[in-house]
Design a protein around this motif. Structure first.
Motif, short mmCIF file in Angstrom:
data_model
loop_
_atom_site.label_atom_id
_atom_site.label_comp_id
_atom_site.label_asym_id
_atom_site.label_seq_id
_atom_site.Cartn_x
_atom_site.Cartn_y
_atom_site.Cartn_z
N LEU A 235 2.28 -79.07 -71.40
CA LEU A 235 2.94 -78.28 -70.65
C LEU A 235 4.31 -78.96 -69.78
CD1 LEU A 235 0.58 -75.88 -68.59
CD2 LEU A 235 1.58 -75.44 -70.72
N SER A 236 4.02 -80.43 -69.52
CA SER A 236 5.15 -81.29 -69.27
C SER A 236 6.06 -81.55 -70.15
CB SER A 236 4.51 -82.54 -68.62
OG SER A 236 3.55 -82.10 -67.52
N GLY A 237 5.34 -81.58 -71.50
CA GLY A 237 6.36 -81.96 -72.69
C GLY A 237 7.28 -80.81 -73.04
N TYR A 238 6.69 -79.26 -72.88
CA TYR A 238 7.60 -78.25 -73.12
C TYR A 238 8.65 -78.35 -72.14
CZ TYR A 238 4.05 -76.11 -75.92
OH TYR A 238 3.06 -75.88 -77.13
N ALA A 239 8.32 -78.38 -70.58
CA ALA A 239 9.10 -78.21 -69.59
C ALA A 239 10.12 -79.49 -69.81
CB ALA A 239 8.65 -78.48 -68.36
N LEU A 240 9.96 -80.57 -69.92
CA LEU A 240 10.96 -81.80 -69.92
C LEU A 240 11.70 -81.81 -71.22
CD1 LEU A 240 8.98 -84.65 -68.56
CD2 LEU A 240 10.75 -83.39 -67.46
N GLY A 241 11.21 -81.20 -72.36
CA GLY A 241 11.99 -80.90 -73.51
C GLY A 241 13.01 -79.78 -73.37
N PHE A 242 12.52 -78.97 -72.85
CA PHE A 242 13.35 -77.67 -72.43
C PHE A 242 14.56 -78.07 -71.48
CE2 PHE A 242 14.91 -73.74 -70.22
CZ PHE A 242 15.53 -73.26 -71.41
N GLY A 243 14.20 -79.16 -70.40
CA GLY A 243 15.24 -79.43 -69.56
C GLY A 243 16.13 -80.39 -70.20
N PHE A 244 15.80 -81.20 -70.99
CA PHE A 244 16.43 -82.22 -71.71
C PHE A 244 17.43 -81.78 -72.51
CE2 PHE A 244 17.32 -84.66 -75.69
CZ PHE A 244 17.73 -85.77 -74.90
N SER A 245 16.96 -80.41 -73.44
CA SER A 245 17.97 -79.70 -74.23
C SER A 245 18.99 -78.94 -73.35
CB SER A 245 17.15 -78.79 -75.21
OG SER A 245 16.45 -77.89 -74.40
N LYS A 246 18.60 -78.60 -72.29
CA LYS A 246 19.58 -78.04 -71.31
C LYS A 246 20.66 -78.90 -71.11
CE LYS A 246 18.57 -73.53 -70.75
NZ LYS A 246 19.47 -72.50 -70.89
N LEU A 247 20.08 -80.15 -70.53
CA LEU A 247 21.15 -81.17 -70.05
C LEU A 247 22.19 -81.40 -71.28
CD1 LEU A 247 22.11 -83.32 -68.00
CD2 LEU A 247 20.21 -84.79 -69.09
N MET A 248 21.51 -81.59 -72.51
CA MET A 248 22.24 -82.21 -73.70
C MET A 248 23.34 -80.90 -73.85
SD MET A 248 21.58 -85.04 -74.64
CE MET A 248 22.96 -85.08 -76.09
N TYR A 249 22.99 -79.65 -73.62
CA TYR A 249 23.95 -78.49 -73.84
C TYR A 249 25.08 -78.63 -73.16
CZ TYR A 249 26.13 -73.97 -73.50
OH TYR A 249 27.09 -72.86 -73.67
N LYS A 250 25.28 -79.32 -72.02
CA LYS A 250 26.19 -79.50 -70.91
C LYS A 250 27.12 -80.56 -71.72
CE LYS A 250 23.71 -77.82 -66.55
NZ LYS A 250 23.64 -78.26 -65.32
#
Length: 352
Positions: A235-250
């Motif tokens: 679950l942490s992998g999902y959360a951090l993976g999504f958060g990381f991809s959101k950061l990369m979107y910026k």
């Protein structure tokens, strides 16, 4: 072949339930799978040979056409999951072979299950596949390196054995599969329908071996501690993976859009747990309990991935989010439909 495809679809649909039933059966009847312990490397080799059969040069060219996203996604996978594993081992005070098993599954590449979950959630499957290919090809080098760095505090890490076993069960089968595809071309496509069946049966056999080899130790307090660790790891992998991809979107909005964010989420959070179990049984043969976290992970990440992909799809439908929206903007599906209708009206007016 139609019946084979139907059976493959049925097996995929019920695979998680079948894994649970098979694991319970092997717990009570370990003789059913103990014979396969020396052959787990070959079983996984069959799975990855099948993966190689489905690959073409275009799959590798895709990595070159969008290198930034593929490389960034792969780096995120090999940074986030191993470090989460180490942190969870420290929080839960895991030690010895069990801690090694948790870190080992964290160091593995992403599994093929992530491709399915990305597809079900309307993510970028091509990106998902590309990251999966690159992370798998890097695995023989990254796993020994990361294990030596992160797990040597618990047990002596057989770096050379990890490397050789990973090359044997990962690179050779994939390379052989790709070569066969290049030689036989479209003839291969007639048998690819059966590959999901072969792969899933091989994974079931590996899980059976792990459960059978660890039966008496599987439900003692120390082993059961791996269950919450595995759940939190995933679950942490999902959360951090999504958060990381959101950061990369910026940083790079053109490449890390909504569909790519979904793909990276699944690529980071899901592991090739069959590889983890196989390496644990071969390189840490004296401590088979090291394979237990990979077995728990194999069951859990299929459950969580199915739930997440279903939730994501329903969430997008409920908020009318277009699958190819920039950043998951609500109402983007309606806007896309209106724009499509407007273009169609213009085209119709132009033909009158």
């Amino acid at each position: 072949m139609e019946n084979v495809k139907k059976f493959a679809d049925w097996l995929t649909k019920w695979f998680t339930a079948i894994v649970v039933v098979w694991a319970v059966f092997n717990y009570f009847v370990p003789q059913a799978s103990l014979w396969g312990k020396p052959y787990t490397g070959y079983m996984l080799g069959i799975v990855l040979f099948g993966m190689g059969l489905t690959l073409t040069l275009d799959d590798f060219k895709r990595i070159l056409t969008q290198p930034l996203m593929v490389i960034v996604g792969t780096v995120a996978h090999f940074v986030i999951m191993p470090l989460i594993a180490v942190l969870l081992c420290w929080i839960f005070r895991l030690d010895g072979a069990l801690a090694v098993g948790v870190i080992l599954v964290g160091c593995c590449p992403s599994g093929t299950s992530s491709n399915v979950m990305s597809y079900l959630s309307r993510g970028d499957v091509a990106l998902d596949v590309s990251i999966g290919i690159l992370s798998t090809l890097c695995a023989p080098f990254m796993i020994p390196l990361l294990m030596q760095w992160l797990a040597s505090q618990y047990v002596s890490v057989p770096v050379e054995s990890l490397f050789l076993n990973a090359v044997k069960v990962v690179l050779f089968p994939i390379a052989l599969g790709v070569i066969c595809h290049m030689i036989f071309g479209k003839k291969i496509e007639t048998i690819t329908v059966a590959l999901p069946i072969v792969s899933q049966v091989a994974i079931l056999l590996i899980i059976g071996v792990v459960v059978a080899a660890n039966g008496p130790k599987l439900f003692v307090a120390s082993s059961l501690m791996a269950i919450p660790v595995v759940i939190l790891h995933n679950l942490s992998g999902y959360a951090l993976g999504f958060g990381f991809s959101k950061l990369m979107y910026k940083i790079y909005p053109k490449g890390f859009r909504y569909a790519q964010q979904k793909a990276i989420t699944f690529e980071v959070g899901m592991q090739d747990s069959a590889l983890g179990a196989t390496l644990a049984l071969t390189s840490f043969a004296s401590n088979p309990i090291a394979a237990v976290p990979s077995t728990f992970f194999s069951v859990w990440h299929n459950i969580s991935g199915s739930i997440l992909s279903s939730w994501w799809r329903n969430h997008d439908d409920r908020h009318e989010i277009h699958w190819d929206s920039d950043n998951g903007e609500k109402g983007s599906a309606k806007d896309a439909t209106s724009e499509h209708a407007f273009d169609a009206d213009k085209k119709a007016a132009a033909t009158k």
